[in-house]
Scaffold this active site. Structure first.
Site, mmCIF file in Angstrom:
data_model
loop_
_atom_site.group_PDB
_atom_site.id
_atom_site.type_symbol
_atom_site.label_atom_id
_atom_site.label_comp_id
_atom_site.label_asym_id
_atom_site.label_seq_id
_atom_site.Cartn_x
_atom_site.Cartn_y
_atom_site.Cartn_z
ATOM 1 N N VAL A 23 -2.125 -2.397 -3.778
ATOM 2 C CA VAL A 23 -1.797 -3.370 -4.821
ATOM 3 C C VAL A 23 -2.149 -4.770 -4.329
ATOM 4 O O VAL A 23 -1.802 -5.146 -3.201
ATOM 5 C CB VAL A 23 -0.289 -3.304 -5.185
ATOM 6 C CG1 VAL A 23 0.028 -4.306 -6.295
ATOM 7 C CG2 VAL A 23 0.088 -1.892 -5.621
ATOM 8 N N ASP A 58 10.392 9.116 -6.641
ATOM 9 C CA ASP A 58 10.200 8.332 -5.414
ATOM 10 C C ASP A 58 11.038 7.053 -5.459
ATOM 11 O O ASP A 58 10.527 5.965 -5.196
ATOM 12 C CB ASP A 58 8.718 8.002 -5.222
ATOM 13 C CG ASP A 58 8.388 7.654 -3.768
ATOM 14 O OD1 ASP A 58 9.211 7.993 -2.883
ATOM 15 O OD2 ASP A 58 7.336 7.057 -3.520
ATOM 16 N N GLN A 106 0.843 -1.184 0.000
ATOM 17 C CA GLN A 106 0.000 0.000 0.000
ATOM 18 C C GLN A 106 0.875 1.230 0.000
ATOM 19 O O GLN A 106 1.877 1.297 0.707
ATOM 20 C CB GLN A 106 -0.917 0.003 1.219
ATOM 21 C CG GLN A 106 -1.844 1.191 1.292
ATOM 22 C CD GLN A 106 -2.874 1.037 2.412
ATOM 23 O OE1 GLN A 106 -3.063 -0.055 2.941
ATOM 24 N NE2 GLN A 106 -3.521 2.128 2.784
#
Length: 665
Positions: free
Chosen positions: A366, A478, A360
């Site tokens: 997911v 990220d 998550q």
């Protein structure tokens, strides 16, 4: 629609609107470590200070002079006050999150061993520190003032020493004008055990949320041993309490931290702090009185208008459940990715069962799925943000990754859009995420050195592709171990492009009005000044990943007297002992020359100044051994803004003063 039902729904809607539009906005303060001793944002009464990149609420052990740590108290407070209520007529809501470390010290100077006393997040009426607040008083009160209503004090304590009135030496408590808590919660009694002072330095993330409308306070907490993906807050609070702060604190009050030591000692460090307070303007009380004076006639008119608005909204929601605009965009994507049927994905994931949850993040959850007719394993990402925003995130991710083609990028299989639900379908990675293998605990065999080297090389190749070989330059924004997936052969597959953005031709960075999202420890220092992501900031994140993989430690780990992993590795490099940073769980089974090369590469990519970081082409050559590592100075250079002679070349020179940085850990 029945008129009585209309009136009921309209009244309910109006109450929601009024409760959610209290005040004209919010005041946000973001403090990201490492903290500078010259920082003028804080007032530090008492024995604490700012050192080693952290707010030291009680004295740091610095030169190992433990004698100066006993029977001390201190506070670290933000210098500006906030209006929290106006004699109870309105009460401000606030949210805060902070990253702390309470470290036990082993003492051999005749005092014995132990830990205490604890620390607290506090709301105080002034910037002072009461004398005699050491020991059991946690820097909050003293033997004379404890329990007095004139203290105007509310705090959440993190208590590590059992007094007669405490449940144990590992609990949190709600304190009102006293160190004798109104409500205690033992952290030792919870299903997921949290030890405030574990063996070895550990970090904790705490969230405190106060609802001024409902007068409720919630405290959430997660430890380093069981972090949540992308720094997500846990679903269940460790404490819930009814609290009307207007009864206890001053109209204008200060936020900060307090702590103390007694005959037993420990260190109390704050490594990062975020604070958001509802803005109660000074004259809003007059506006409220004016609203009341409008009378019942206006209220009735609003109710009728709300009823009409509800009917219109419900019709619009029905009409746009499958937005033709977004569907048209999806169907016109280059390469025409496959459209999956929602019912097939629902069956494949067993109705998105929690047991199939793979992870998550900030944008969605997911799930693992199996398309039985095709005998195909898939990973389904279901977006979870609000409907309008999630469409933007969904299209941004899909339009970028749909056109990316590289052996070290997670492969997109298709999409689904049904009844407002947005889903992306990816190829399933049987070995999960990289961080699950690096931080696997003692019960699981750690990742071999050759696989670690292979993974770093793969990520470097993927990064070079999105930065230079794709038709548009893309910044990932990220990069971290949890976003690197592993296939059946442990080949790296860079994924989670939910934050990725394409840079327009001729530009060097991507700017976002709300700041630069990212994760603590991976964010480049210049991003905190510019609010922009660049290829250089991606490389900084890559450097953090390299050190993470080689050292087997998270970037924010407090180790060797340092608050961050990169500072510790740099100190070992300075002392000519850099190989001591290699993960001990490898038990010496690694190639020394490769390990040194990667550690130096990680430091080079972690250079505080963007212009000094290597480019992806050089990174690939360094990883392969065909190019030597660039010179890495023995001391970590100071961050300089703007970077001398490199602003125009590497990053845009404009920057945002009022910057909010979205952080997860």
């Amino acid at each position: 629609m029945d008129l009585r039902l209309k009136l009921f729904i309209s009244t309910f809607l109006l109450s929601m609107v009024f409760s959610e539009t209290r005040g004209p906005g919010t005041i946000k303060k973001q403090f990201i470590g490492p903290f500078n001793p010259a920082n003028q944002e804080f007032v530090v009464p008492g024995a604490g200070g700012i050192s080693n990149g952290a707010l030291q609420v009680t004295p740091d052990s610095g030169g190992k002079d433990y004698h100066g740590l006993f029977n001390q108290s201190g506070r670290v407070l933000f210098k500006d006050s906030f209006k929290l209520h106006d004699k109870g007529a309105r009460v401000a809501s606030f949210n805060t999150s902070f990253f702390i470390n309470i470290q036990k010290l082993s003492i051999t100077s005749g005092h014995g061993e132990g830990h205490g006393e604890g620390m607290a997040f506090m709301i105080a009426p002034d910037l002072g520190l009461p004398p005699g607040s050491q020991g059991q008083y946690l820097g909050l009160t003293n033997v004379t003032t404890d329990g007095n209503a004139t203290n105007r004090l509310v705090a959440i304590e993190f208590d590590t020493f059992k007094q007669d009135f405490d449940p144990d030496d590992n609990h949190i408590g709600l304190n009102i004008n006293s160190v004798k808590s109104k409500k205690n919660v033992s952290l030792s009694d919870r299903g997921i055990h949290i030890q405030l002072v574990p063996e070895g330095a550990k970090n904790f993330t705490i969230w405190i949320q106060y609802d001024g409308g409902n007068k409720t306070l919630q405290v959430f907490m997660v430890g380093e041993a069981n972090p949540l993906p992308a720094g997500r807050r846990p679903n269940d609070p460790v404490m819930i309490a009814d609290l009307d702060i207007a009864k206890y604190v001053s109209e204008r009050s200060y936020f900060g931290f307090a702590a103390s030591t007694g005959s037993a000692i420990e260190l109390h460090c704050v490594l990062g702090w975020n604070l958001t307070v509802e803005n109660l303007s000074e004259d809003e009380g007059l506006v409220i009185e004016a609203k009341i004076a409008l009378g019942v006639g206006v209220a009735l008119l609003l109710i009728l208008l709300a009823g009409w608005w509800i009917q219109r909204t419900l019709y619009k929601k029905y009409k746009t459940a499958n937005d033709p605009t977004i569907r048209g965009t999806l169907q016109s994507l280059p390469g025409t990715p496959r459209e999956f049927r929602y019912r097939d994905l629902k069956v494949a994931t067993d109705n998105f069962n929690e047991k199939n949850k793979l992870g998550q993040g900030g944008f969605g959850v997911v799930y693992k799925g199996v398309l039985s007719k095709e005998s195909l394993q898939i990973a389904v990402k279901r977006f979870s943000r609000d409907n309008v925003k999630s469409k933007d995130d969904f299209l941004a991710e899909l339009t970028i990754i749909n056109r990316l083609r590289h052996k070290h990028l997670v492969k997109l299989l298709g999409w689904c859009y049904k009844n407002g639900k947005l889903l992306l379908v990816y190829e399933y990675m049987p070995n999960g995420s990289l961080d699950a293998h690096i931080f696997c605990g003692e019960e699981k065999e750690t990742l071999r050195w050759d696989l670690r080297y292979q993974i770093i090389s793969g990520v470097a190749s993927a990064l070079h592709y999105v930065h230079n070989e794709y038709e548009q330059k893309v910044v990932h924004r990220d990069l971290k171990a949890s976003n690197i997936m592993l296939d059946s052969s442990f080949n790296a597959q860079l994924g989670d492009f939910g934050l990725a953005r394409a840079i327009e031709n001729g530009k060097t960075s991507y700017a976002e009005l709300e700041g630069v999202p990212g994760t603590l420890g991976y964010i480049a220092p210049e991003c905190l000044h510019t609010g922009k992501a660049t290829r250089e900031s991606d490389i900084y994140g890559f450097g953090a990943v390299v050190l993470e993989v080689v050292c087997g430690q998270r970037p924010w780990t407090k180790i060797g007297g340092f608050c961050f992993l990169v500072d510790w590795v740099w100190s070992l490099h300075r002392d000519g002992r850099i190989l001591e940073a290699v993960d001990e769980r490898l038990r010496g089974e690694y190639v020394a020359e490769e390990a040194e090369r990667l550690l130096l590469l990680g430091l080079a990519c972690s250079h505080p100044n963007a212009s000094e970081r290597p480019k992806t082409q050089a990174i690939l050559q360094i990883a392969s051994g065909s190019l030597p590592v660039p010179y890495v100075p023995p001391f970590r250079p100071a961050f300089v803004w703007p970077s001398a002679g490199a602003v125009e070349e590497n990053i845009d020179s404009e920057y945002t003063d009022d910057l909010t940085v979205t952080i997860s850990h």
